[in-house]
Design an enzyme around this catalytic site. Structure first.
Site, PDB file in Angstrom:
ATOM      1  N   HIS A   1       1.028  -1.590  -0.367  1.00 16.34           N
ATOM      2  CA  HIS A   1       0.293   0.307  -0.135  1.00 16.34           C
ATOM      3  C   HIS A   1       1.277   0.768  -0.411  1.00 16.34           C
ATOM      4  O   HIS A   1       0.425   2.949   0.524  1.00 16.34           O
ATOM      5  CB  HIS A   1      -1.042  -0.101   1.361  1.00 16.34           C
ATOM      6  CG  HIS A   1      -1.774  -1.515   1.326  1.00 16.34           C
ATOM      7  ND1 HIS A   1      -3.276  -1.207   0.684  1.00 16.34           N
ATOM      8  CD2 HIS A   1      -1.740  -2.542   1.966  1.00 16.34           C
ATOM      9  CE1 HIS A   1      -3.378  -2.431   0.949  1.00 16.34           C
ATOM     10  NE2 HIS A   1      -2.653  -3.251   1.833  1.00 16.34           N
TER      11      HIS A   1
ATOM     12  N   SER B   1      13.851  20.668 -17.965  1.00 17.33           N
ATOM     13  CA  SER B   1      12.631  21.705 -18.365  1.00 17.33           C
ATOM     14  C   SER B   1      12.749  22.860 -18.777  1.00 17.33           C
ATOM     15  O   SER B   1      14.438  23.806 -18.581  1.00 17.33           O
ATOM     16  CB  SER B   1      12.603  22.375 -16.433  1.00 17.33           C
ATOM     17  OG  SER B   1      10.941  23.374 -16.603  1.00 17.33           O
TER      18      SER B   1
ATOM     19  N   LYS C   1      15.516  21.183 -13.070  1.00 16.99           N
ATOM     20  CA  LYS C   1      14.774  20.205 -12.991  1.00 16.99           C
ATOM     21  C   LYS C   1      15.454  19.304 -13.730  1.00 16.99           C
ATOM     22  O   LYS C   1      16.300  19.292 -14.701  1.00 16.99           O
ATOM     23  CB  LYS C   1      13.640  19.940 -13.768  1.00 16.99           C
ATOM     24  CG  LYS C   1      12.836  20.897 -13.373  1.00 16.99           C
ATOM     25  CD  LYS C   1      11.967  20.380 -11.724  1.00 16.99           C
ATOM     26  CE  LYS C   1      11.130  18.670 -12.425  1.00 16.99           C
ATOM     27  NZ  LYS C   1       9.820  19.361 -12.999  1.00 16.99           N
TER      28      LYS C   1
ATOM     29  N   ASN D   1      13.919  15.255 -15.596  1.00 15.53           N
ATOM     30  CA  ASN D   1      13.396  14.294 -15.366  1.00 15.53           C
ATOM     31  C   ASN D   1      13.296  13.095 -16.089  1.00 15.53           C
ATOM     32  O   ASN D   1      14.463  12.711 -16.879  1.00 15.53           O
ATOM     33  CB  ASN D   1      11.883  15.687 -16.601  1.00 15.53           C
ATOM     34  CG  ASN D   1      11.704  16.506 -15.746  1.00 15.53           C
ATOM     35  OD1 ASN D   1      11.396  16.277 -15.249  1.00 15.53           O
ATOM     36  ND2 ASN D   1      11.869  17.916 -16.974  1.00 15.53           N
TER      37      ASN D   1
ATOM     38  N   GLU E   1       9.101   7.507 -17.525  1.00 10.70           N
ATOM     39  CA  GLU E   1       7.892   7.794 -18.585  1.00 10.70           C
ATOM     40  C   GLU E   1       6.984   7.363 -19.046  1.00 10.70           C
ATOM     41  O   GLU E   1       5.670   7.366 -19.159  1.00 10.70           O
ATOM     42  CB  GLU E   1       7.732   9.923 -17.731  1.00 10.70           C
ATOM     43  CG  GLU E   1       8.016   9.981 -15.870  1.00 10.70           C
ATOM     44  CD  GLU E   1       8.451  11.735 -15.897  1.00 10.70           C
ATOM     45  OE1 GLU E   1       7.973  12.536 -14.938  1.00 10.70           O
ATOM     46  OE2 GLU E   1       8.684  12.205 -17.067  1.00 10.70           O
TER      47      GLU E   1
ATOM     48  N   GLN F   1      -6.667  -6.718 -43.320  1.00  9.37           N
ATOM     49  CA  GLN F   1      -5.628  -6.187 -43.517  1.00  9.37           C
ATOM     50  C   GLN F   1      -5.322  -4.877 -42.263  1.00  9.37           C
ATOM     51  O   GLN F   1      -3.923  -4.564 -42.237  1.00  9.37           O
ATOM     52  CB  GLN F   1      -5.915  -5.575 -44.859  1.00  9.37           C
ATOM     53  CG  GLN F   1      -5.020  -4.291 -45.212  1.00  9.37           C
ATOM     54  CD  GLN F   1      -5.422  -3.337 -46.373  1.00  9.37           C
ATOM     55  OE1 GLN F   1      -5.201  -4.233 -47.173  1.00  9.37           O
ATOM     56  NE2 GLN F   1      -5.551  -1.752 -46.006  1.00  9.37           N
TER      57      GLN F   1
ATOM     58  N   LYS G   1      -2.032  -5.689 -38.828  1.00  5.09           N
ATOM     59  CA  LYS G   1      -0.799  -5.741 -39.353  1.00  5.09           C
ATOM     60  C   LYS G   1      -0.329  -4.167 -38.583  1.00  5.09           C
ATOM     61  O   LYS G   1       1.111  -4.087 -37.902  1.00  5.09           O
ATOM     62  CB  LYS G   1      -0.129  -5.422 -40.836  1.00  5.09           C
ATOM     63  CG  LYS G   1      -0.220  -6.188 -41.697  1.00  5.09           C
ATOM     64  CD  LYS G   1      -0.041  -6.827 -42.545  1.00  5.09           C
ATOM     65  CE  LYS G   1      -0.278  -7.516 -44.156  1.00  5.09           C
ATOM     66  NZ  LYS G   1      -2.197  -7.341 -43.961  1.00  5.09           N
TER      67      LYS G   1
END
Length: 472
Positions: free
Chosen positions: A165, A286, A292, A294, A299, A331, A334
């Site tokens: 949890h 960023s 930043k 990231n 992600e 068709q 694919k």
């Protein structure tokens, strides 16, 4: 019939059945050459095996076979060099190659299609292509699993909080945690190996739907192309795409496991957690916040899982209402199949490189494990081993945890006398002896779980050794 109409119908393979040419709108709507041309080399491979069989059976001459092989060699060279001229008017990969072959070798090119249909031809091409893709993905899964072992081995004893949890539950080790993903990706590989067995059955010879009156040898073609056997019913051979659906289901599970791992990588890299760092080359900054970093790769992998799930749903929906045998609906099989294979391959390739560059931060992991009373279960188990019923022990430890919450400390921070009092056990508190100190440490907790599948460092090391042996 106009001369333009005659030329169009001849090029398309529809003979003189139609009194007018196909409209440009319909031509664009029904053409598949823009995406099925990636099957070209497999189409050539299947055609060569078909020609070899036709010649062996005396259905075409040995000269026809030689001409076909010569023409196909040139077509292959043109495709590989990027010089082949694909024509929308010819609708698909099969008619494009056949038209070019006929232009190169004349009548032999026209005889190649004897005893087959585009229905069994395309089913064969897809199966050849998919077997090749599965083999490549299996190699990528193996590479990722090896990287996981390489990261797990030096971290077999690195304490990590185990969560349920998303709450601190019990101490595990980082190596043990990584082995969980090793197992998941291992089952993914097993599913793909099993799926490949059903993919690797030859449809060629089913023709349009009912087989052919020519004395063909399907087993010969199967052996030439490396198939394990032949599809046993001509209607089924050309019409079902359950093998593609099964692959997409396996691919969706691969991506689900990637997505779960991605979620953890994103969380672990957050400065609020700080368990790991991902190498700069797999991250972005960023446009407005210069500080930043990231985790774009995990992600995006998490996001791409949705498109592979969508590919699976597309194929399931495509097949659900089709009567036997072949329908033009197929068709549409694919593009989702190609997309699923491409996405899984690209993701596994970049993930192996990214995981290999992860920097582990053991201090942050250990500090987090101390924040949630992770050894509470160990205290309960200790009391049970001293003769107390588990439910009573569970209640006593709950009292002790509540006491620690009030004081803002961990169970291991309590003195022996204080711990005995905190449990509310009264006279039974004497069951808690001085040996409790080792039980309440993070390392002691992890080491105590030394059974197969447990998180004890020595057990983890044995599991890694067995895993390396499994991979060969």
């Amino acid at each position: 019939m106009s001369s333009d109409s005659q030329l169009h119908n001849k090029a398309s393979g529809w003979s003189a059945r139609f009194a007018e040419p196909m409209s440009e709108l319909v031509k664009r709507y029904t053409a598949s050459v823009d995406f099925d041309k990636r099957l070209a080399l497999f189409d050539i491979q299947g055609s060569l095996a078909h020609a070899e069989m036709l010649a062996a059976q005396g259905i075409i001459s040995t000269q026809d076979r030689a001409d076909i092989e010569r023409g196909m060699a040139q077509i292959r060279a043109e495709i590989e060099a990027g010089q082949f001229q694909w024509q929308l008017d010819l609708e698909d990969v099969h008619l494009n190659i056949e038209a070019r072959l006929t232009a190169l070798v004349g009548m032999a090119g026209k005889r190649l299609h004897t005893g087959r249909s585009r229905n069994d031809q395309v089913a064969t091409d897809i199966r050849l292509w998919l077997c090749n893709e599965i083999d490549a993905i299996l190699a990528l899964l193996r590479a990722l699993r090896l990287v996981l072992l390489d990261l797990a081995e030096p971290n077999a004893a690195t304490i990590l909080p185990g969560f349920t949890h998303l709450q601190v539950a019990q101490p595990v080790t980082f190596g043990h945690h990584l082995l969980a993903y090793f197992e998941m990706f291992g089952r993914d590989a097993q599913r793909l190996v099993d799926c490949r067995k059903r993919v690797n059955q030859l449809p060629l010879g089913a023709a349009s739907l009912a087989g052919t009156s020519y004395p063909i040898d399907r087993e010969r073609v199967a052996r030439t192309l490396g198939f394990d056997g032949v599809c046993r019913n001509s209607l089924d051979a050309v019409s079902d795409r359950d093998f593609a659906i099964e692959f997409c289901a396996a691919a969706a599970l691969v991506m689900t496991h990637v997505s779960r791992f991605s979620e953890e990588l994103v969380l672990w890299m957050s400065p609020r957690v700080g368990f790991i760092d991902i190498a700069d080359r797999f991250c972005t900054g960023s446009s407005i916040m210069p500080q930043k970093k990231n985790p774009d790769v995990p992600e995006l992998a998490r996001g791409k899982t949705g498109r592979v799930n969508g590919d699976l749903m597309s194929l399931l929906t495509l097949m659900k209402g089709q009567p036997l045998a072949y329908n033009k609906d197929n068709q549409e099989d694919k593009e989702p199949l190609f997309d699923a294979a491409d996405t899984v391959s690209d993701t596994l390739r970049i993930f192996a490189e990214m995981v290999a560059g992860i920097t582990v931060k053991p201090e942050a992991m250990r500090a987090a494990a101390l924040q949630g009373y992770a050894t509470a279960t160990d205290l309960a188990d200790y009391l049970v081993k001293k003769g107390m019923a588990f439910r009573d022990a569970h209640e006593a430890v709950a009292h002790a945890v509540r006491y620690c919450v009030g004081k803002g400390c961990d169970l291991a921070d309590l003195s022996l006398a204080e711990l005995r009092e905190a449990t509310g056990l009264g006279a039974q508190a004497e069951l808690i002896g001085a040996d409790i100190t080792q039980v309440l440490t993070l390392e002691g907790s992890a080491a105590a779980r030394s059974h197969i599948g447990g998180t004890a460092p020595e057990t983890v090391k044995k599991a890694i050794k067995a895993a390396r042996s499994e991979l060969g």
